[in-house]
Design a protein around this motif. Structure first.
Motif, PDB file in Angstrom:
ATOM      1  N   HIS A  97      14.499  15.494  -5.128  1.00  0.00           N
ATOM      2  CA  HIS A  97      13.052  15.061  -5.116  1.00  0.00           C
ATOM      3  C   HIS A  97      12.695  14.961  -6.595  1.00  0.00           C
ATOM      4  CE1 HIS A  97       8.651  15.255  -4.787  1.00  0.00           C
ATOM      5  NE2 HIS A  97       8.795  16.331  -5.733  1.00  0.00           N
ATOM      6  N   CYS A  98      11.657  13.848  -6.909  1.00  0.00           N
ATOM      7  CA  CYS A  98      11.621  13.663  -8.197  1.00  0.00           C
ATOM      8  C   CYS A  98      10.057  13.520  -8.012  1.00  0.00           C
ATOM      9  CB  CYS A  98      12.166  12.196  -8.973  1.00  0.00           C
ATOM     10  SG  CYS A  98      13.862  12.217  -8.875  1.00  0.00           S
ATOM     11  N   SER A  99       9.231  14.161  -9.060  1.00  0.00           N
ATOM     12  CA  SER A  99       7.914  14.104  -9.196  1.00  0.00           C
ATOM     13  C   SER A  99       7.424  13.065  -9.726  1.00  0.00           C
ATOM     14  CB  SER A  99       7.360  15.151 -10.017  1.00  0.00           C
ATOM     15  OG  SER A  99       7.679  15.018 -11.317  1.00  0.00           O
ATOM     16  N   LYS A 100       6.259  12.556  -9.450  1.00  0.00           N
ATOM     17  CA  LYS A 100       5.690  11.007  -9.764  1.00  0.00           C
ATOM     18  C   LYS A 100       5.556  11.395 -11.366  1.00  0.00           C
ATOM     19  CE  LYS A 100       1.627   8.180  -9.275  1.00  0.00           C
ATOM     20  NZ  LYS A 100       0.337   8.065  -8.777  1.00  0.00           N
ATOM     21  N   GLU A 101       5.387  12.473 -12.156  1.00  0.00           N
ATOM     22  CA  GLU A 101       5.562  12.581 -13.475  1.00  0.00           C
ATOM     23  C   GLU A 101       6.747  12.508 -14.092  1.00  0.00           C
ATOM     24  OE1 GLU A 101       1.980  13.848 -11.555  1.00  0.00           O
ATOM     25  OE2 GLU A 101       4.134  14.870 -11.368  1.00  0.00           O
ATOM     26  N   ARG A 102       7.728  12.684 -13.498  1.00  0.00           N
ATOM     27  CA  ARG A 102       9.056  12.321 -13.944  1.00  0.00           C
ATOM     28  C   ARG A 102       9.755  11.445 -13.501  1.00  0.00           C
ATOM     29  NH1 ARG A 102       7.315  14.946 -17.975  1.00  0.00           N
ATOM     30  NH2 ARG A 102       7.142  17.305 -17.839  1.00  0.00           N
TER      31      ARG A 102
ATOM     32  N   SER B  83       0.934  -1.013  -0.015  1.00  0.00           N
ATOM     33  CA  SER B  83      -0.103   0.003  -0.005  1.00  0.00           C
ATOM     34  C   SER B  83       0.982   1.175  -0.179  1.00  0.00           C
ATOM     35  CB  SER B  83      -0.904  -0.062   0.943  1.00  0.00           C
ATOM     36  OG  SER B  83      -1.586   1.071   1.066  1.00  0.00           O
ATOM     37  N   LYS B  84       1.071   1.939  -1.214  1.00  0.00           N
ATOM     38  CA  LYS B  84       1.927   2.892  -1.332  1.00  0.00           C
ATOM     39  C   LYS B  84       1.598   4.530  -1.035  1.00  0.00           C
ATOM     40  CE  LYS B  84       0.974   3.422  -6.289  1.00  0.00           C
ATOM     41  NZ  LYS B  84       0.131   5.081  -6.318  1.00  0.00           N
ATOM     42  N   GLY B  85       0.401   4.405  -0.708  1.00  0.00           N
ATOM     43  CA  GLY B  85      -0.252   5.865  -0.348  1.00  0.00           C
ATOM     44  C   GLY B  85       0.344   7.068  -1.370  1.00  0.00           C
ATOM     45  N   LEU B  86       1.176   7.902  -1.035  1.00  0.00           N
ATOM     46  CA  LEU B  86       1.686   8.920  -1.803  1.00  0.00           C
ATOM     47  C   LEU B  86       2.882   8.633  -2.321  1.00  0.00           C
ATOM     48  CD1 LEU B  86       0.719  12.065   0.191  1.00  0.00           C
ATOM     49  CD2 LEU B  86      -0.527  10.994  -1.526  1.00  0.00           C
ATOM     50  N   LYS B  87       3.521   7.478  -2.028  1.00  0.00           N
ATOM     51  CA  LYS B  87       4.936   7.046  -2.559  1.00  0.00           C
ATOM     52  C   LYS B  87       4.851   6.696  -4.000  1.00  0.00           C
ATOM     53  CE  LYS B  87       5.172   4.614   1.517  1.00  0.00           C
ATOM     54  NZ  LYS B  87       5.601   3.724   2.525  1.00  0.00           N
ATOM     55  N   LYS B  88       5.908   6.659  -4.667  1.00  0.00           N
ATOM     56  CA  LYS B  88       5.783   6.120  -6.101  1.00  0.00           C
ATOM     57  C   LYS B  88       6.328   4.572  -6.025  1.00  0.00           C
ATOM     58  CE  LYS B  88       7.801  10.679  -6.779  1.00  0.00           C
ATOM     59  NZ  LYS B  88       8.099  10.962  -5.417  1.00  0.00           N
ATOM     60  N   LEU B  89       5.501   3.891  -6.669  1.00  0.00           N
ATOM     61  CA  LEU B  89       5.689   2.373  -7.010  1.00  0.00           C
ATOM     62  C   LEU B  89       6.284   2.074  -8.121  1.00  0.00           C
ATOM     63  CD1 LEU B  89       5.003  -0.530  -5.719  1.00  0.00           C
ATOM     64  CD2 LEU B  89       3.016  -0.371  -6.910  1.00  0.00           C
ATOM     65  N   ILE B  90       7.501   1.338  -8.046  1.00  0.00           N
ATOM     66  CA  ILE B  90       8.349   0.971  -9.029  1.00  0.00           C
ATOM     67  C   ILE B  90       8.532  -0.277  -9.112  1.00  0.00           C
ATOM     68  CG2 ILE B  90      10.709   1.316 -10.028  1.00  0.00           C
ATOM     69  CD1 ILE B  90      10.706   4.167  -8.440  1.00  0.00           C
TER      70      ILE B  90
ATOM     71  N   GLU C   9       1.195   1.987 -11.262  1.00  0.00           N
ATOM     72  CA  GLU C   9       0.289   2.376 -10.307  1.00  0.00           C
ATOM     73  C   GLU C   9      -0.115   1.507  -9.415  1.00  0.00           C
ATOM     74  OE1 GLU C   9      -1.201   5.239  -9.944  1.00  0.00           O
ATOM     75  OE2 GLU C   9       0.104   6.164 -11.315  1.00  0.00           O
ATOM     76  N   HIS C  10      -0.057   0.167  -9.771  1.00  0.00           N
ATOM     77  CA  HIS C  10      -0.480  -0.909  -8.814  1.00  0.00           C
ATOM     78  C   HIS C  10       0.172  -2.253  -9.150  1.00  0.00           C
ATOM     79  CE1 HIS C  10      -3.863   1.253  -7.780  1.00  0.00           C
ATOM     80  NE2 HIS C  10      -4.312   1.404  -9.074  1.00  0.00           N
TER      81      HIS C  10
END
Length: 290
Positions: free
Chosen positions: A252-257, A155-162, A182-183
């Motif tokens: 810091h890296c945005s989710k989009e980048r 469960s990643k919440g606001l974190k970025k899943l890779i 995303e999942h």
């Protein structure tokens, strides 16, 4: 381009000797761009003369004057082509690359300008998907971002899943690829593996249920207990290295980048044994990028 004309190495002094001004860079671009022969973009004529500038090619039929930068990632630069070559060299040849802030300070450009050009470089660093991972391949997911209260496991919440896949060799790790998802579902994991891993590879994952349905497509997929990462030691070292690089260089890296940064990291990582030609590979990708 003849092999003898390729710039080789990561030595900055040799780079400065090879590329002293804009014309040196344009000459290199011209050799790469028209390595398979010239053909006019407008009328397909294959005969040309010298254009407005020495490295331009002017069609003998329709008179279209084409620069080596047209149709490449170097078109309409906001700074000199020489600085663009320097930035591409730094990002590709330095072990950890350079942040847009570092580039801004070194080349006395606005950080936003450096960020925009670095984004182009990162896009060119994206895998061609022509060489899937083979042999023994370990796969797992991880998250990037600070801990969040009440969020556990996948469960990643606001974190970025890779999701990450690495080749396991007798003497360490071979190539690796990572992608944001995303999942951790069978659909998304399956799409990643199909893009980056050979169907004949001996694929090893943990017991997460998202991998189980993929055994139909990946016949050699085996699921084993993670044991807190002990069964995936090399893979988890790779994860720590990615996280350390992101924190240390980019903060810091945005989710989009995030995907752009993963592509940059693995472009260098997968060519760590061929660093003498990495700059040339990058220039070619930036010239031929569609």
């Amino acid at each position: 381009m003849a092999d003898r004309n390729i710039f080789r190495g990561v030595n900055s002094i040799k780079f400065n000797q090879r590329f002293k001004d804009d014309n040196d860079c344009l000459e290199y671009l011209a050799q790469v761009k028209w390595s398979d022969g010239y053909k006019c973009k407008r009328c397909n004529n294959d005969k040309f003369g010298t254009g407005k500038n020495i490295q331009n090619r002017r069609c003998t039929k329709c008179r279209y004057d084409e620069s080596p930068t047209v149709g490449t990632m170097f078109e309409k630069l906001k700074f000199s082509i020489l600085i663009a070559f320097h930035i591409a060299f730094k990002i590709s040849s330095k072990k950890k690359g350079m942040s847009s802030l570092e580039l801004s300070q070194e080349f006395e450009l606005r950080q936003k300008t450096c960020w925009a050009f670095k984004l182009k470089v990162q896009q060119a660093m994206k895998s061609s998907l022509k060489s899937p991972l083979t042999g023994i391949v370990h796969v797992d997911e991880f998250v990037v971002g600070g801990p969040e209260e009440g969020k556990k496991g996948r469960s990643k919440g606001l974190k970025k899943l890779i999701v990450l896949a690495v080749e396991i060799l007798e003497d360490g790790v071979g190539r690796a690829y990572a992608e944001t998802i995303e999942h951790a579902s069978a659909i998304e994991l399956g799409e990643f593996l199909t893009k980056y891993v050979s169907k004949e590879a001996y694929l090893v994952s943990d017991k997460w249920r998202g991998y189980t349905p993929l055994k139909k497509e990946f016949k050699n997929l085996k699921q084993v207990p993670s044991k807190d990462g002990k069964n995936f030691k090399e893979l988890h070292i790779h994860i720590m290295n990615i996280k350390g690089w992101l924190r240390g260089i980019h903060h810091h890296c945005s989710k989009e980048r995030m995907q752009n940064y993963l592509d940059e990291y693995h472009f260098r990582y997968n060519r760590r044994s061929n660093m003498d030609t990495i700059f040339d590979v990058l220039i070619r990708k930036m010239v031929n990028y569609k």
